[in-house]
Write a protein that holds these residues in place. Structure first.
Motif, PDB file in Angstrom:
ATOM      1  N   SER A  92     -51.253  26.584   1.955  1.00 29.50           N
ATOM      2  CA  SER A  92     -52.299  26.522   2.966  1.00 29.50           C
ATOM      3  C   SER A  92     -52.435  28.039   3.605  1.00 29.50           C
ATOM      4  CB  SER A  92     -52.039  25.651   4.167  1.00 29.50           C
ATOM      5  OG  SER A  92     -51.881  24.366   3.760  1.00 29.50           O
ATOM      6  N   HIS A  93     -51.842  29.059   3.026  1.00 28.26           N
ATOM      7  CA  HIS A  93     -52.146  30.424   3.716  1.00 28.26           C
ATOM      8  C   HIS A  93     -52.206  31.433   2.372  1.00 28.26           C
ATOM      9  CE1 HIS A  93     -50.640  33.396   6.926  1.00 28.26           C
ATOM     10  NE2 HIS A  93     -51.660  33.944   5.986  1.00 28.26           N
ATOM     11  N   THR A  94     -53.307  31.965   2.054  1.00 31.07           N
ATOM     12  CA  THR A  94     -53.616  32.727   0.784  1.00 31.07           C
ATOM     13  C   THR A  94     -54.887  33.594   1.249  1.00 31.07           C
ATOM     14  OG1 THR A  94     -54.914  31.129  -0.480  1.00 31.07           O
ATOM     15  CG2 THR A  94     -52.784  31.064  -0.871  1.00 31.07           C
ATOM     16  N   HIS A  95     -54.867  34.858   0.579  1.00 32.84           N
ATOM     17  CA  HIS A  95     -55.680  35.932   0.846  1.00 32.84           C
ATOM     18  C   HIS A  95     -56.391  36.291  -0.489  1.00 32.84           C
ATOM     19  CE1 HIS A  95     -54.563  36.273   5.136  1.00 32.84           C
ATOM     20  NE2 HIS A  95     -53.507  36.499   4.777  1.00 32.84           N
ATOM     21  N   THR A  96     -57.616  36.357  -0.746  1.00 34.87           N
ATOM     22  CA  THR A  96     -58.515  36.724  -1.896  1.00 34.87           C
ATOM     23  C   THR A  96     -59.137  37.994  -1.418  1.00 34.87           C
ATOM     24  OG1 THR A  96     -60.661  35.693  -1.674  1.00 34.87           O
ATOM     25  CG2 THR A  96     -58.767  34.259  -2.755  1.00 34.87           C
ATOM     26  N   ALA A 108     -49.957  34.691   0.154  1.00 32.35           N
ATOM     27  CA  ALA A 108     -49.901  35.373  -0.929  1.00 32.35           C
ATOM     28  C   ALA A 108     -51.147  36.441  -1.110  1.00 32.35           C
ATOM     29  CB  ALA A 108     -50.081  34.417  -2.424  1.00 32.35           C
ATOM     30  N   HIS A 109     -51.186  37.725  -1.259  1.00 35.24           N
ATOM     31  CA  HIS A 109     -52.181  38.609  -1.832  1.00 35.24           C
ATOM     32  C   HIS A 109     -52.223  38.894  -3.035  1.00 35.24           C
ATOM     33  CE1 HIS A 109     -51.569  38.857   2.761  1.00 35.24           C
ATOM     34  NE2 HIS A 109     -52.555  39.869   2.897  1.00 35.24           N
ATOM     35  N   LYS A 110     -51.270  38.247  -3.833  1.00 33.71           N
ATOM     36  CA  LYS A 110     -51.220  38.450  -5.392  1.00 33.71           C
ATOM     37  C   LYS A 110     -51.154  37.299  -5.914  1.00 33.71           C
ATOM     38  CE  LYS A 110     -49.892  43.372  -5.559  1.00 33.71           C
ATOM     39  NZ  LYS A 110     -49.105  44.088  -4.846  1.00 33.71           N
TER      40      LYS A 110
HETATM   41 ZN   LIG Z   1     -52.013  36.234   5.944  1.00 29.86          ZN
END
Ligand SMILES: [Zn+2]
Ligand SMILES: [Zn+2]
Length: 255
Positions: free
Chosen positions: A5-9, A219-221
């Motif tokens: 529930s916490h990811t960055h594209t 996640a940022h990757k």
């Molecule tokens: Zn974040």
């Protein structure tokens, strides 16, 4: 289904991950995903913002049972109304609230900590968290309660419930009173000591009436989608906390 529930594209200023890469990793792991792009208004040196309408247009065709579209809002007193207006521009599924800044300084960098003992820095961190939990009445989740430990320059950067019992209790009570869900952020779950220090905090959350957690890798990757989920799910289960996620701002139980 279990959700990360916490990811960055790529809509986040500090991520280049493509939606397709995130979805491919999640599918391999059997996880659903919530994208939670960064909004930190009036931030320096970089402003973390994005075009919510463009985000919505690009990802709406992908949205469904396995993907929800959310946002991570950096909470600061000065940007409360700006963030509130931003969040209302598209119908986000989930809104995470985070403390990334103290005294208008990004705690990712060393400046905030300069000349401060751990006690002073951490008391301030918890105080600001409580104040912003009450003022930001449009968030669903409090992110990474241990964010400060990622960068604090002290020998022992852990939150240490024993030393900050009163302050942490205030945070947990604010979370519960405002019907916010406490996140279990897995970024530091590879560190046994870090996990051990979270035990008294999450068990106190349960004791005070907390029932739910979201689990998020931050996640940022692609490689970190779903990182340490096995340990985090076991942790939640041992604490008797139910993992949840959000769809259209409504809580859903994960299984
Ligand atoms: Zn974040
Ligand atoms: Zn964050």
């Amino acid at each position: 289904m279990m959700f990360d529930s916490h990811t960055h594209t790529e809509f986040s200023a500090d991520s280049e991950m493509l939606a397709s890469e995130a979805l491919e990793a999640a599918e391999r792991l059997g996880l659903g995903l919530v994208f939670t792009e960064h909004l930190d208004l009036e931030a320096a040196p970089i402003e973390f913002t994005f075009d919510p309408e463009a985000y919505w247009k690009k990802y709406l065709p992908l949205r469904g049972e396995n993907l929800r579209l959310g946002i991570e809002v950096g909470m600061k007193a000065g940007t409360l109304e700006g963030s509130r207006e931003f969040v209302a521009r598209v119908p986000f599924d989930q809104v995470i609230g985070s403390i990334h800044f103290l005294d208008d300084l990004d705690i990712y960098y060393p400046d905030f900590f300069e000349g401060k003992e751990k006690e002073e820095a951490y008391r301030k961190y918890f105080r600001v968290m409580v104040d912003n939990l009450y003022s930001h009445d449009f968030i669903d989740i409090l992110a990474h309660i241990d964010y400060i430990c990622r960068t604090a320059p002290y020998d022992n950067p852990e939150l240490d419930y024993g030393s900050f019992k009163e302050e942490i209790d205030e945070v947990l009570k604010a979370v519960i009173e405002t019907e916010t869900v406490l996140e279990l952020n897995t970024r530091r779950f590879g560190d046994k000591l870090a996990v051990k220090e979270l035990v008294p905090i999450y068990s106190r959350y349960r004791e005070l009436g907390g029932r739910y957690v979201t689990i998020g890798s931050d996640a940022h990757k692609q490689e970190t989608i779903g990182a340490h989920f096995y340990q985090a799910r076991r942790f939640a289960s041992e604490m008797n906390l139910q993992p949840v996620t959000f769809c259209k701002r409504r809580m859903e139980l994960c299984d």
